[in-house]
Design a protein around this motif. Structure first.
Motif, PDB file in Angstrom:
ATOM      1  N   ASP A   4       0.873  -1.169   0.000  1.00 48.79           N
ATOM      2  CA  ASP A   4       0.000   0.000   0.000  1.00 48.79           C
ATOM      3  C   ASP A   4       0.917   1.228   0.000  1.00 48.79           C
ATOM      4  O   ASP A   4       1.423   1.630   1.043  1.00 48.79           O
ATOM      5  CB  ASP A   4      -0.893  -0.018   1.240  1.00 48.79           C
ATOM      6  N   GLN A   7       0.247   6.810  -0.328  1.00 49.97           N
ATOM      7  CA  GLN A   7       0.646   8.197  -0.057  1.00 49.97           C
ATOM      8  C   GLN A   7       2.102   8.451  -0.415  1.00 49.97           C
ATOM      9  O   GLN A   7       2.627   9.499  -0.081  1.00 49.97           O
ATOM     10  CB  GLN A   7       0.521   8.481   1.440  1.00 49.97           C
ATOM     11  N   SER A  28      -2.364   5.901  -4.673  1.00 52.19           N
ATOM     12  CA  SER A  28      -3.624   6.636  -4.787  1.00 52.19           C
ATOM     13  C   SER A  28      -3.411   7.904  -5.606  1.00 52.19           C
ATOM     14  O   SER A  28      -2.371   8.557  -5.503  1.00 52.19           O
ATOM     15  CB  SER A  28      -4.114   7.010  -3.386  1.00 52.19           C
ATOM     16  N   LYS A  33      -3.355  13.673  -2.536  1.00 50.62           N
ATOM     17  CA  LYS A  33      -2.066  12.990  -2.588  1.00 50.62           C
ATOM     18  C   LYS A  33      -0.994  13.823  -3.311  1.00 50.62           C
ATOM     19  O   LYS A  33      -1.317  14.740  -4.066  1.00 50.62           O
ATOM     20  CB  LYS A  33      -2.221  11.627  -3.290  1.00 50.62           C
TER      21      LYS A  33
HETATM   22  C1  LIG Z   1      -2.356   4.338   3.366  1.00 54.27           C
HETATM   23  C2  LIG Z   1      -3.541   4.535   2.472  1.00 54.27           C
HETATM   24  N1  LIG Z   1      -4.029   3.486   1.777  1.00 54.27           N
HETATM   25  C3  LIG Z   1      -5.088   3.631   0.949  1.00 54.27           C
HETATM   26  C4  LIG Z   1      -5.713   4.846   0.800  1.00 54.27           C
HETATM   27  C5  LIG Z   1      -6.896   4.930  -0.095  1.00 54.27           C
HETATM   28  O1  LIG Z   1      -6.629   5.605  -1.268  1.00 54.27           O
HETATM   29  P1  LIG Z   1      -7.854   6.090  -2.203  1.00 54.27           P
HETATM   30  O2  LIG Z   1      -8.409   7.317  -1.547  1.00 54.27           O
HETATM   31  O3  LIG Z   1      -7.256   6.396  -3.525  1.00 54.27           O
HETATM   32  O4  LIG Z   1      -8.822   4.964  -2.229  1.00 54.27           O
HETATM   33  C6  LIG Z   1      -5.248   5.962   1.494  1.00 54.27           C
HETATM   34  C7  LIG Z   1      -5.906   7.265   1.342  1.00 54.27           C
HETATM   35  O5  LIG Z   1      -5.603   8.212   2.006  1.00 54.27           O
HETATM   36  C8  LIG Z   1      -4.142   5.793   2.363  1.00 54.27           C
HETATM   37  O6  LIG Z   1      -3.682   6.816   3.057  1.00 54.27           O
END
Ligand SMILES: Cc1ncc(COP(=O)(O)O)c(C=O)c1O
Length: 288
Positions: A4, A7, A28, A33
């Motif tokens: 993941d 960010q 993301s 972001k």
């Molecule tokens: C660590 C993390 N994972 C996933 C996401 C989700 O991203 P998205 O908003 O594009 O779905 C975020 C969003 O802030 C995040 O901070």
């Protein structure tokens, strides 16, 4: 491992870009972001089988294959030659082309913005770490940070203050905002302590997921196991905000942040004292 890296566009770990450390990674493109394009995201992998699986998942489980690309007709982009049946569980995670085009263009500017952001953060952290009880973010050895969030911890004891961390956090946020700074908290509780998990909304129906019956999830995710996270949230604030993130700030603005923080911190004892006198001072009516 699927990373993941939502960010962390441009961050490295031991010299390797994040998103490329595991089998696959996700970034993301949501508007806050460092590489924002409204909404959406980017999935990366070097493994064709994983790419095909990801394509199926994002397209309601259709049997999409990378070889479909060979048949793609730009004049008829919405039509495929195969049946549009779901062969497995999937979602509607398709990105939109306008956002993707925007992100591609923004990607060219990302290295320059990241460099500015990292220089700003290094300078600001050096300044803030001179203040007793102020702990700017530290970067572990081997890592780099793109400072999507710039979290500052406050230690009342080291600052010479007799006040609970959370009260100091709230007081400092108020004072910094009064100086015109962008300051936010972001989430204020660990995920298992947030209402949706406490109330277990939608939990246990078994569809589309069922939980492994052997594992005691109630103990595994008991709020009491997340005290360290709660302590971190209680004693810290984020400088800059989603609307005005550090990555977009010119160096002069960051200098002003440091000056304003210093003003507030120099007045910390008076600020703490003023909350006490406000809470103990009686209103004119009460005094009468
Ligand atoms: C660590 C993390 N994972 C996933 C996401 C989700 O991203 P998205 O908003 O594009 O779905 C975020 C969003 O802030 C995040 O901070």
């Amino acid at each position: 491992v699927i990373e993941d890296a939502a960010q962390a566009h441009g961050t490295t770990w031991n010299g390797k870009p994040v998103g490329a450390l595991g089998k696959a990674g996700g970034f993301s493109l949501q508007s806050s972001k460092n590489l924002g394009a409204g909404e959406g995201g980017v999935f990366v992998t070097n493994d064709d089988a994983i790419a095909e699986e990801a394509n199926r998942l994002r397209n309601f489980g259709q049997n999409v294959a990378l070889s479909d690309k060979l048949e793609f007709n730009g004049d008829r982009p919405l039509d495929a030659l195969r049946g549009m049946d779901s062969s497995r569980i999937g979602w509607m995670y398709r990105g939109n082309e306008l956002g993707a085009a925007f992100a591609r263009t923004a990607l060219h500017k990302l290295p320059e913005l990241t460099k500015l952001c990292q220089e700003n953060a290094a300078w600001l952290s050096a300044e803030l770490s001179k203040l007793p009880g102020v702990l700017p973010p530290s970067i572990p050895k081997g890592a780099s940070s793109v400072h999507h969030k710039y979290r500052v911890r406050l230690d009342p004891k080291a600052a010479g203050l007799d006040i609970a961390p959370k009260a100091l956090r709230d007081l400092t946020i108020k004072a910094l905002r009064a100086e015109g700074l962008e300051v936010v908290m972001w989430q204020s509780a660990p995920l298992p302590a947030q209402p949706t998990f406490i109330t277990r909304e939608g939990f246990g129906g078994g569809f589309p997921w069922s939980l492994d019956k052997e594992t005691d999830f109630s103990s595994l995710y008991a709020v009491s196991r997340f005290q360290r996270t709660q302590r971190l949230l209680d004693c810290s604030l984020l400088l800059f905000s989603q609307s005005c993130p550090l990555i977009a700030q010119p160096a002069e603005i960051v200098r002003e942040y440091a000056k304003a923080f210093l003003r507030v911190w120099n007045a910390r004892a008076e600020l703490v004292a003023s909350t006490r006198s406000t809470s103990t001072t009686k209103s004119p009516e009460a005094r009468a």
